[in-house]
Design a protein around this motif. Structure first.
Motif, PDB file in Angstrom:
ATOM      1  N   THR A  21     -10.183   5.661  -0.102  1.00 22.92           N
ATOM      2  CA  THR A  21      -8.973   6.483  -0.143  1.00 22.92           C
ATOM      3  C   THR A  21      -8.414   6.746   1.253  1.00 22.92           C
ATOM      4  O   THR A  21      -7.221   7.008   1.399  1.00 22.92           O
ATOM      5  CB  THR A  21      -9.218   7.809  -0.877  1.00 22.92           C
ATOM      6  OG1 THR A  21     -10.320   8.484  -0.258  1.00 22.92           O
ATOM      7  CG2 THR A  21      -9.521   7.570  -2.346  1.00 22.92           C
ATOM      8  N   ASP A  22      -9.244   6.633   2.284  1.00 23.04           N
ATOM      9  CA  ASP A  22      -8.760   6.776   3.657  1.00 23.04           C
ATOM     10  C   ASP A  22      -7.860   5.615   4.040  1.00 23.04           C
ATOM     11  O   ASP A  22      -7.062   5.722   4.970  1.00 23.04           O
ATOM     12  CB  ASP A  22      -9.931   6.831   4.640  1.00 23.04           C
ATOM     13  CG  ASP A  22     -10.836   8.023   4.399  1.00 23.04           C
ATOM     14  OD1 ASP A  22     -10.379   9.026   3.809  1.00 23.04           O
ATOM     15  OD2 ASP A  22     -12.019   7.941   4.796  1.00 23.04           O
ATOM     16  N   LYS A  23      -7.991   4.510   3.335  1.00 27.20           N
ATOM     17  CA  LYS A  23      -7.222   3.305   3.649  1.00 27.20           C
ATOM     18  C   LYS A  23      -5.917   3.213   2.848  1.00 27.20           C
ATOM     19  O   LYS A  23      -5.136   2.298   3.038  1.00 27.20           O
ATOM     20  CB  LYS A  23      -8.084   2.072   3.400  1.00 27.20           C
ATOM     21  CG  LYS A  23      -9.301   2.027   4.322  1.00 27.20           C
ATOM     22  CD  LYS A  23     -10.244   0.900   3.965  1.00 27.20           C
ATOM     23  CE  LYS A  23     -11.388   0.827   4.937  1.00 27.20           C
ATOM     24  NZ  LYS A  23     -12.585   1.492   4.509  1.00 27.20           N
ATOM     25  N   PHE A  24      -5.694   4.157   1.929  1.00 31.49           N
ATOM     26  CA  PHE A  24      -4.469   4.139   1.128  1.00 31.49           C
ATOM     27  C   PHE A  24      -3.275   4.546   1.985  1.00 31.49           C
ATOM     28  O   PHE A  24      -3.348   5.505   2.749  1.00 31.49           O
ATOM     29  CB  PHE A  24      -4.551   5.119  -0.048  1.00 31.49           C
ATOM     30  CG  PHE A  24      -5.515   4.738  -1.141  1.00 31.49           C
ATOM     31  CD1 PHE A  24      -6.085   3.480  -1.217  1.00 31.49           C
ATOM     32  CD2 PHE A  24      -5.850   5.657  -2.112  1.00 31.49           C
ATOM     33  CE1 PHE A  24      -6.959   3.140  -2.235  1.00 31.49           C
ATOM     34  CE2 PHE A  24      -6.717   5.332  -3.137  1.00 31.49           C
ATOM     35  CZ  PHE A  24      -7.283   4.068  -3.201  1.00 31.49           C
ATOM     36  N   SER A  25      -2.174   3.841   1.807  1.00 32.26           N
ATOM     37  CA  SER A  25      -0.932   4.268   2.436  1.00 32.26           C
ATOM     38  C   SER A  25      -0.320   5.374   1.562  1.00 32.26           C
ATOM     39  O   SER A  25      -0.774   5.619   0.449  1.00 32.26           O
ATOM     40  CB  SER A  25       0.039   3.085   2.562  1.00 32.26           C
ATOM     41  OG  SER A  25       0.409   2.637   1.276  1.00 32.26           O
ATOM     42  N   ASP A  26       0.711   6.018   2.068  1.00 30.49           N
ATOM     43  CA  ASP A  26       1.333   7.123   1.328  1.00 30.49           C
ATOM     44  C   ASP A  26       1.902   6.699  -0.016  1.00 30.49           C
ATOM     45  O   ASP A  26       1.999   7.513  -0.931  1.00 30.49           O
ATOM     46  CB  ASP A  26       2.436   7.775   2.166  1.00 30.49           C
ATOM     47  CG  ASP A  26       1.878   8.552   3.345  1.00 30.49           C
ATOM     48  OD1 ASP A  26       0.671   8.886   3.321  1.00 30.49           O
ATOM     49  OD2 ASP A  26       2.646   8.821   4.285  1.00 30.49           O
ATOM     50  N   ASN A  27       2.290   5.450  -0.149  1.00 28.87           N
ATOM     51  CA  ASN A  27       2.892   4.996  -1.407  1.00 28.87           C
ATOM     52  C   ASN A  27       1.954   4.073  -2.202  1.00 28.87           C
ATOM     53  O   ASN A  27       2.406   3.336  -3.059  1.00 28.87           O
ATOM     54  CB  ASN A  27       4.230   4.305  -1.136  1.00 28.87           C
ATOM     55  CG  ASN A  27       4.084   3.085  -0.242  1.00 28.87           C
ATOM     56  OD1 ASN A  27       3.032   2.856   0.345  1.00 28.87           O
ATOM     57  ND2 ASN A  27       5.154   2.320  -0.118  1.00 28.87           N
ATOM     58  N   ASP A  28       0.655   4.127  -1.914  1.00 28.33           N
ATOM     59  CA  ASP A  28      -0.309   3.280  -2.620  1.00 28.33           C
ATOM     60  C   ASP A  28      -0.449   3.750  -4.069  1.00 28.33           C
ATOM     61  O   ASP A  28      -0.757   4.914  -4.331  1.00 28.33           O
ATOM     62  CB  ASP A  28      -1.667   3.331  -1.915  1.00 28.33           C
ATOM     63  CG  ASP A  28      -2.613   2.239  -2.361  1.00 28.33           C
ATOM     64  OD1 ASP A  28      -2.761   2.035  -3.587  1.00 28.33           O
ATOM     65  OD2 ASP A  28      -3.226   1.600  -1.491  1.00 28.33           O
TER      66      ASP A  28
END
Length: 152
Positions: free
Chosen positions: A32-39
């Motif tokens: 979840t740390d690697k998710f972008s804001d629009n993931d």
């Protein structure tokens, strides 16, 4: 999946299954740390805080088994599906050739019946549905009755 498999087998229907958890097995504990804001994955129930901590403990167990087997968690997940039978096909959704090449290694992972049982027990207790409530899936969309279909 437990009830679907025998029914499909009775009807001679093959099954495709994606066991990589939307990147969970390839990205690991910090996914979840690697998710972008629009993931898109940010809305999935399995990645919500109330489910994620539990699922991380399962990931750790899968990772430990993968290390013992000399493979990656993704390869182990793909091998688990591959070992379900000749009528079940793992589909590792990837867009990166290096991930595809790594995923192919899952075909070389041999699992014992005991390891299959252990992996099945973990799969049964993953917390969080595949999609959020009211997301359009076979569970939420009404399919017109077969009698209304025009087969011409």
């Amino acid at each position: 999946m437990v009830l679907v498999i025998p029914t499909c087998r009775d009807l001679g229907i093959g099954i495709v299954f994606s066991p990589l958890g939307r990147g969970f097995f390839s990205l690991g504990l910090g996914i979840t740390d690697k998710f972008s804001d629009n993931d898109f994955r940010m809305i999935l129930p399995k990645f919500q805080p109330e489910n994620l901590e539990h699922n991380k403990t399962l990931y750790k167990r899968v990772n430990e088994m993968a290390m013992r087997k000399g493979c990656t968690p993704s390869q182990l997940a793909l091998a688990w599906v591959h070992h379900q039978g000749n009528d079940i096909f793992p589909i590792p959704g990837t867009i990166k050739i290096e991930n595809l090449n790594q995923n192919i290694g899952g075909l070389s992972v041999n699992l014992t019946p005991e390891e299959m049982v252990e992996l099945e027990s973990m799969a049964e207790v993953v917390k969080g549905d595949r999609y959020p409530p009211k997301f359009p899936t076979w569970k939420t969309v009404d399919t017109p009755p077969l009698s209304s279909w025009n087969a011409e």
